[in-house]
Design an enzyme around this catalytic site. Structure first.
Site, PDB file in Angstrom:
ATOM      1  N   SER A 284       0.850  -1.193   0.000  1.00 46.29           N
ATOM      2  CA  SER A 284       0.000   0.000   0.000  1.00 46.29           C
ATOM      3  C   SER A 284       0.877   1.232   0.000  1.00 46.29           C
ATOM      4  O   SER A 284       2.029   1.198   0.477  1.00 46.29           O
ATOM      5  CB  SER A 284      -0.894   0.006   1.241  1.00 46.29           C
ATOM      6  OG  SER A 284      -1.586   1.227   1.358  1.00 46.29           O
TER       7      SER A 284
ATOM      8  N   SER B 211       0.403   3.192   2.018  1.00 47.81           N
ATOM      9  CA  SER B 211       0.545   3.304   3.479  1.00 47.81           C
ATOM     10  C   SER B 211       1.838   2.698   3.996  1.00 47.81           C
ATOM     11  O   SER B 211       2.167   2.874   5.174  1.00 47.81           O
ATOM     12  CB  SER B 211      -0.649   2.646   4.173  1.00 47.81           C
ATOM     13  OG  SER B 211      -1.850   3.319   3.859  1.00 47.81           O
TER      14      SER B 211
ATOM     15  N   TYR C   2      -2.281  -0.503  10.845  1.00 41.66           N
ATOM     16  CA  TYR C   2      -2.317  -0.984   9.453  1.00 41.66           C
ATOM     17  C   TYR C   2      -1.043  -0.644   8.684  1.00 41.66           C
ATOM     18  O   TYR C   2      -0.470  -1.502   8.011  1.00 41.66           O
ATOM     19  CB  TYR C   2      -3.524  -0.353   8.763  1.00 41.66           C
ATOM     20  CG  TYR C   2      -3.646  -0.610   7.278  1.00 41.66           C
ATOM     21  CD1 TYR C   2      -4.118  -1.825   6.794  1.00 41.66           C
ATOM     22  CD2 TYR C   2      -3.332   0.382   6.354  1.00 41.66           C
ATOM     23  CE1 TYR C   2      -4.258  -2.056   5.427  1.00 41.66           C
ATOM     24  CE2 TYR C   2      -3.474   0.166   4.996  1.00 41.66           C
ATOM     25  CZ  TYR C   2      -3.939  -1.051   4.537  1.00 41.66           C
ATOM     26  OH  TYR C   2      -4.073  -1.265   3.184  1.00 41.66           O
TER      27      TYR C   2
ATOM     28  N   LYS D 147       1.717  -2.997   6.183  1.00 44.89           N
ATOM     29  CA  LYS D 147       1.960  -2.818   4.753  1.00 44.89           C
ATOM     30  C   LYS D 147       3.428  -2.512   4.473  1.00 44.89           C
ATOM     31  O   LYS D 147       3.977  -2.925   3.450  1.00 44.89           O
ATOM     32  CB  LYS D 147       1.044  -1.725   4.191  1.00 44.89           C
ATOM     33  CG  LYS D 147      -0.410  -2.164   4.134  1.00 44.89           C
ATOM     34  CD  LYS D 147      -0.570  -3.437   3.296  1.00 44.89           C
ATOM     35  CE  LYS D 147      -2.001  -3.857   3.109  1.00 44.89           C
ATOM     36  NZ  LYS D 147      -2.138  -5.052   2.249  1.00 44.89           N
TER      37      LYS D 147
ATOM     38  N   THR E 119      -5.438   5.198  -2.794  1.00 46.58           N
ATOM     39  CA  THR E 119      -6.804   5.031  -2.295  1.00 46.58           C
ATOM     40  C   THR E 119      -7.656   4.356  -3.360  1.00 46.58           C
ATOM     41  O   THR E 119      -7.970   4.953  -4.394  1.00 46.58           O
ATOM     42  CB  THR E 119      -7.413   6.391  -1.911  1.00 46.58           C
ATOM     43  OG1 THR E 119      -6.585   7.013  -0.927  1.00 46.58           O
ATOM     44  CG2 THR E 119      -8.810   6.206  -1.341  1.00 46.58           C
TER      45      THR E 119
END
Length: 254
Positions: free
Chosen positions: A144, A146, A157, A161, A189
């Site tokens: 991600s 992220s 989370y 990732k 996103t």
């Protein structure tokens, strides 16, 4: 041109979202596909039906990736049904948004078990099967954006990732001698079930989209092409890499 002709692809968390899009995308490129899923029997069955409608073989195997036994079971049942493992896509993940200071222990630990521990078990099981086959393979992990940036309600989370991205880097070194390539895709996103509630507010969705140079939020199908590419022989000299698929969000600092 079918980039995965004659290959067998395994994908976790593939009854919906990015995993489902990748599974159907792989089938469109000539692959037989095994999907792992946890809860949605009807959605998994419909994914299998879509793949079979493309003339490819498919099976769905139910199981919780946080349980180490699920990984061995998924790989064994895929091999039994489809013959081998050429490509493995680690996609299963959760993100129950929550504030940091009062993060429930179980929310933190469940996120770690699914996203990071599950990735480790699954990648390890798939890699062992590829090594036994002796013909190399490709592993793609859905990390991600992220992994690179923070999120106020994602303190549980984002580390998972980052860990998945790091796992692919280390696995690329460990498995290179076996001809197995390991890469990550880093979505921005993407509109999926994971963030549907978080983005239910139209104003927030518009605000998020406005930050993206390409002017829109991502869709699951936006990941299918990059995943197929990394799984294919077009990427035969790509390993340990991370491909941002975010509409330009990460570079839009100013």
């Amino acid at each position: 041109m079918q980039l995965l002709e004659g290959k067998t692809v395994l994908i976790t968390g593939a009854s919906a979202g990015i995993g489902r899009a990748a599974a159907i995308g792989a089938a469109r490129h000539g692959a037989d596909v095994a999907i792992n899923y946890l809860r949605e029997d009807a959605a998994a069955a419909s994914c299998v039906a879509e793949i079979e409608a493309l003339g490819r073989r498919a099976i769905a195997v139910k199981g919780d990736v946080s349980d180490p036994a699920t990984a061995a079971d998924f790989v064994a049942r895929a091999v039994d049904a489809l013959g081998r493992v050429d490509v493995f896509v680690n996609n299963a993940g959760i993100c129950p948004f929550h504030a940091f200071l009062d993060m429930p222990v179980e929310t933190f630990e469940r996120t770690m078990r699914v996203n990071l521990h599950g990735a480790y078990y699954m990648v390890q099981a798939a890699a062992n099967q590829m090594v036994r086959q002796g013909q190399g393979g490709a592993i793609v992990a859905v990390s991600s954006i992220s992994a690179l940036v923070g999120g106020e309600f994602q303190t549980h989370y984002t580390p998972t990732k980052a860990g998945v991205h790091s796992l692919m880097q280390s696995a690329a070194i460990a498995l290179g001698k076996h001809g197995i390539r390991c890469n990550s895709v880093l979505p921005g996103t993407i509109l999926t079930e994971i963030n549907r509630d978080d983005l239910a507010d139209p104003a927030k969705r518009e605000r998020m989209a406005a930050r993206i140079p390409l002017g829109r939020l991502g869709e699951p199908d936006d990941l299918a092409g990059p995943i197929v590419f990394l799984a294919s022989d077009l990427a035969r000299y790509v390993t340990g890499a991370a491909l941002l698929v975010d509409g330009g969000a990460f570079v839009n600092l100013q």
